[in-house]
Design an enzyme around this catalytic site. Structure first.
Site, PDB file in Angstrom:
ATOM      1  N   GLU A 129     -56.163  45.748  97.677  1.00  0.00           N
ATOM      2  CA  GLU A 129     -56.681  44.693  96.642  1.00  0.00           C
ATOM      3  C   GLU A 129     -56.091  44.630  95.244  1.00  0.00           C
ATOM      4  O   GLU A 129     -56.016  43.656  94.754  1.00  0.00           O
ATOM      5  CB  GLU A 129     -58.237  45.131  96.394  1.00  0.00           C
ATOM      6  CG  GLU A 129     -58.938  44.100  95.558  1.00  0.00           C
ATOM      7  CD  GLU A 129     -58.877  42.776  96.388  1.00  0.00           C
ATOM      8  OE1 GLU A 129     -59.729  42.552  97.168  1.00  0.00           O
ATOM      9  OE2 GLU A 129     -58.594  41.856  95.725  1.00  0.00           O
ATOM     10  N   VAL A 132     -52.750  42.534  94.060  1.00  0.00           N
ATOM     11  CA  VAL A 132     -52.570  41.049  93.768  1.00  0.00           C
ATOM     12  C   VAL A 132     -53.730  40.728  92.755  1.00  0.00           C
ATOM     13  O   VAL A 132     -54.855  40.877  93.089  1.00  0.00           O
ATOM     14  CB  VAL A 132     -52.428  40.216  95.027  1.00  0.00           C
ATOM     15  CG1 VAL A 132     -52.896  38.611  94.613  1.00  0.00           C
ATOM     16  CG2 VAL A 132     -51.693  40.662  95.933  1.00  0.00           C
ATOM     17  N   GLY A 187     -48.136  44.771  73.952  1.00  0.00           N
ATOM     18  CA  GLY A 187     -48.367  45.290  75.093  1.00  0.00           C
ATOM     19  C   GLY A 187     -48.598  44.482  76.410  1.00  0.00           C
ATOM     20  O   GLY A 187     -48.827  45.185  77.410  1.00  0.00           O
ATOM     21  N   GLU A 190     -43.267  44.227  79.429  1.00  0.00           N
ATOM     22  CA  GLU A 190     -42.306  45.344  79.334  1.00  0.00           C
ATOM     23  C   GLU A 190     -40.898  45.233  78.560  1.00  0.00           C
ATOM     24  O   GLU A 190     -40.625  44.246  78.242  1.00  0.00           O
ATOM     25  CB  GLU A 190     -41.781  45.626  80.818  1.00  0.00           C
ATOM     26  CG  GLU A 190     -43.000  45.621  81.945  1.00  0.00           C
ATOM     27  CD  GLU A 190     -43.497  46.920  82.243  1.00  0.00           C
ATOM     28  OE1 GLU A 190     -42.983  47.855  81.663  1.00  0.00           O
ATOM     29  OE2 GLU A 190     -44.476  46.787  82.959  1.00  0.00           O
ATOM     30  N   ASP A 201     -42.272  39.075  90.002  1.00  0.00           N
ATOM     31  CA  ASP A 201     -43.470  39.628  90.259  1.00  0.00           C
ATOM     32  C   ASP A 201     -44.623  38.522  91.022  1.00  0.00           C
ATOM     33  O   ASP A 201     -45.467  38.980  91.801  1.00  0.00           O
ATOM     34  CB  ASP A 201     -44.038  40.122  88.993  1.00  0.00           C
ATOM     35  CG  ASP A 201     -45.364  40.633  88.930  1.00  0.00           C
ATOM     36  OD1 ASP A 201     -45.645  41.863  89.245  1.00  0.00           O
ATOM     37  OD2 ASP A 201     -46.517  39.852  88.521  1.00  0.00           O
ATOM     38  N   LYS A 205     -46.509  38.728  94.715  1.00  0.00           N
ATOM     39  CA  LYS A 205     -47.771  38.739  95.015  1.00  0.00           C
ATOM     40  C   LYS A 205     -48.009  37.332  96.182  1.00  0.00           C
ATOM     41  O   LYS A 205     -48.967  37.405  96.775  1.00  0.00           O
ATOM     42  CB  LYS A 205     -48.736  38.374  93.785  1.00  0.00           C
ATOM     43  CG  LYS A 205     -48.760  39.766  92.660  1.00  0.00           C
ATOM     44  CD  LYS A 205     -48.949  39.373  91.339  1.00  0.00           C
ATOM     45  CE  LYS A 205     -49.093  40.696  90.364  1.00  0.00           C
ATOM     46  NZ  LYS A 205     -49.088  40.675  89.057  1.00  0.00           N
ATOM     47  N   GLY A 304     -53.485  45.913  83.941  1.00  0.00           N
ATOM     48  CA  GLY A 304     -54.159  46.680  82.754  1.00  0.00           C
ATOM     49  C   GLY A 304     -54.629  47.898  83.446  1.00  0.00           C
ATOM     50  O   GLY A 304     -55.021  48.207  84.784  1.00  0.00           O
TER      51      GLY A 304
END
Lengths: 433, 433
Positions: A129, A132, A187, A190, A201, A205, A304
């Protein structure tokens, strides 16, 4: 059985969140499951991390070998990231008859078949879970809540970094580089943002979602992926003027009457009243369309520490329920097979409306020449913006097209770019309704 | 066991949708479960309905007794609505050791403890995804996906009729009665709309969610419920002018440091940029806030034939997976107990900002008098709108307050309404941030 023992590999940000939730909600899970979800072992090369976490009586070590060798460990959480050590770890855990929970999208997108087939062979499960959309239950919604539906399309804003940057560019009228810098400071990006802003990325997903949806392996490396680095402040401003927002979308569409699946990642212009257009900052959203249920939107924080840990722990509880009920393979891992490769629809075959920004020398007949080439390629024009420019001799010409075939569009652009009045590469952004 | 036999009671709109999905997705479910989900019996007093549905080899009858008496039926779907026959049917099915799937929010809200305790006693389960939010997976998200979270608040637009009417009032500047008439014509409101526009339907759904969230029975009849019938075109217009939208909200809030739960249903003003403010027409949304995951929004169609049938069938597949895996009570029905009644926070104890629309005679000092009473009751004013009126001597005075205690507010309004310059009842709408 008096407890369910868990081994955690990776005690960084998300791993730390998992440790905290297991500590905080321990009594609740014991009540729900009838026995404790016990964090028995934790491994991280950075052994200094353990001191800052409520690890309880978990045995902490630098290496993961003890976790794999411990026959009492029933679930391994992989939170190390990357695709080399993580792949070895996951395959070894599955081979040892342990269930796996992972948040590793790259691993599943690039090595899904091997992993899921190993799980099947060993009668255990892989839950993912958190891979994604962080805390949004995208996998559970697709696999369980929408099980009665043929899912016809998915459109998703699933990379918080890109969405934060594009929102900053729009709200504060910033160029890409400055918005990226601010995202890094806040933040949300990266130090090396390539995988995010390049679209990789999102591609990982989307490959996972497409594989899950259509019961076969969608090869990540075969996906058309465009990132947001070419989006200029000018494009953002014209989009706003024309009633659109620019978002990085992951798109999956199953055409009626075609077995080829349209899967792609690129920036897209959305009409401002589109539900996805209002998804801003670091928020993510997944818009699913099923034949029975219609549209369902999931919206939340896709990344996060605690949102992602929340998803990891929901997987732990799901597996825990399966173990307690002696139903370890309640939801089979039988989608995602090598032998059911999905045919991808070539990008050249899609139909779309387009935003085109030509950069031309300001001289007579330019617009007529562009329009003629577009017309020759069966592309009709919906609207045009061209303004007087006083400061320089390079003029932007903005054209919004009616629906057209991508191959025709690319052919027309190639012809137009061969003409001498074009001074820069033409910007092409697909419009999603 | 070679198949899972299902008995459907109620073959109307939603029941018909269930029959269609079971027929269409039959092969898929057989593949997923390893054996068929077979619709064995269907009952409806209106036996003419059967002819229009793909009932296959199901035995159709007017009465439900054969379904209850058939020992091969493992799951009963209750779609008759109401709380009298439906309650008897559900209790009888559970007592006979059959699992129950229901979309009946009134039944669960008003008789939840008896039903869930009967299920527990008989080792079977009640699934009810369709009772709250139609196709949106609100129940599954709360019970499974957010299991790692303390859920601190739920704010939901969960009645499509009210949201359609309020959207029409706002977009087309219509009075309530005309918007209701158009909603009835468009099929979004019943001939007798009382349960919807009066807030009762929202109350039923909120009672179910609150019971589920806090592991005890929240008594529907004890909830403070206000509907939308008093919302005027004038309120809608002032809301827009002040940067708000008016929505009928179901609200659940757990205060830190208090065991009393704040559960209520009333129209609320939402800032226009609030994610719930953009939920329009017949769409529903549930905004959940967990301590780990932060905000998650679910958005979709909360009613209608196929969305609701989609939720019913997802429950069938969940129960089917439990039956196949011999884990019939994988998720215990142990929340929702009589003996864990939840204490409700009195409406008088809440804190909120308020929109107040006074209707006054246009004479000197009125505003000063109102402001003085508000001030005496610790209510400070954030903004005021009062305009010159030429056509009549009754003038609206709009006041937006800073946060205040509801008891103080009601006390102040009672005092102000005793003054001779007030010509009509004061409109009070709570503001939700």
């Amino acid at each position: 059985m008096s407890e369910i023992n868990i081994g955690l590999v990776g005690a960084g940000t998300i791993g730390g969140g998992v440790v905290k939730i297991l500590q905080k909600q321990g009594d609740f899970f014991r009540h729900k499951l009838g026995l404790p979800l016990r964090l028995a072992r934790i491994a991280d090369l950075n052994t200094k991390l353990f001191a800052g976490l409520p690890v309880g009586d978990a045995i902490c070590s630098a290496g993961a070998d003890d976790i794999l060798a411990d026959p009492t460990i029933q679930i391994v959480i992989e939170l190390v990231g990357g695709t080399t050590f993580a792949k070895k770890l996951v395959l070894a855990a599955l081979a040892a008859g342990k269930h796996v929970v992972t948040a590793n999208k790259a691993l599943l997108a690039e090595h899904g078949p091997e992993i899921f087939e190993t799980a099947e062979r060993n009668g255990v499960s892989v839950y993912f879970e958190a891979s994604v959309g962080g805390g949004m239950p995208a996998i559970k919604t697709i696999r369980e809540a929408m099980v009665a539906n043929d899912i016809r399309s998915v459109r998703t804003i699933i990379n918080g970094t890109c969405n934060y940057i594009l929102t900053k560019m729009q709200n504060d009228t910033l160029p890409f580089e400055e918005a990226l810098r601010q995202a890094q400071q806040a933040g949300f990006a990266e130090a090396d943002p390539t995988l995010d802003v390049g679209g990789g990325d999102t591609g990982h997903k989307v490959a996972i979602l497409a594989s899950l949806l259509f019961g076969g392996y969608v090869t990540y490396n075969a996906l058309p992926i465009e990132g947001i680095t070419s989006i200029s402040a000018e494009d953002i401003a014209y989009a706003r003027e024309l009633g659109y927002r620019i978002k990085l979308l992951g798109i999956i569409k199953a055409d009626e009457g075609s077995s080829a699946l349209d899967v792609r990642v690129h920036p897209a212009m959305l009409p401002v009243q589109h539900i996805l257009a209002s998804v801003s900052n670091e928020y993510n959203a997944v818009l699913l369309e099923g034949d029975a249920v219609g549209q369902i939107l999931l919206y939340g924080k896709g990344a996060g520490e605690m949102p992602t840990a929340s998803a990891v722990v929901s997987d732990l509880v799901d597996i825990g329920r399966n173990i307690v009920n002696k139903a370890p393979r309640r939801i089979p891992m039988d989608y995602y097979h090598h032998n059911r490769a999905i045919t991808l629809k070539p990008l050249a075959a899609i139909n779309s409306r387009y935003y085109l920004r030509f950069t031309v020398v300001d001289k007579p007949k330019v617009l007529a020449l562009i329009a003629a080439v577009l017309g020759d390629n069966a592309i009709s024009i919906a609207s045009v913006v061209q303004r007087e420019m006083h400061a320089q001799d390079r003029v932007p010409v903005i054209i919004i097209t009616h629906p057209a075939c991508e191959a025709d569009l690319q052919h027309a652009i190639a012809r137009i770019e061969g003409m001498d009045f074009i001074t820069s590469k033409t910007q092409i952004i697909r419009i999603e309704e």
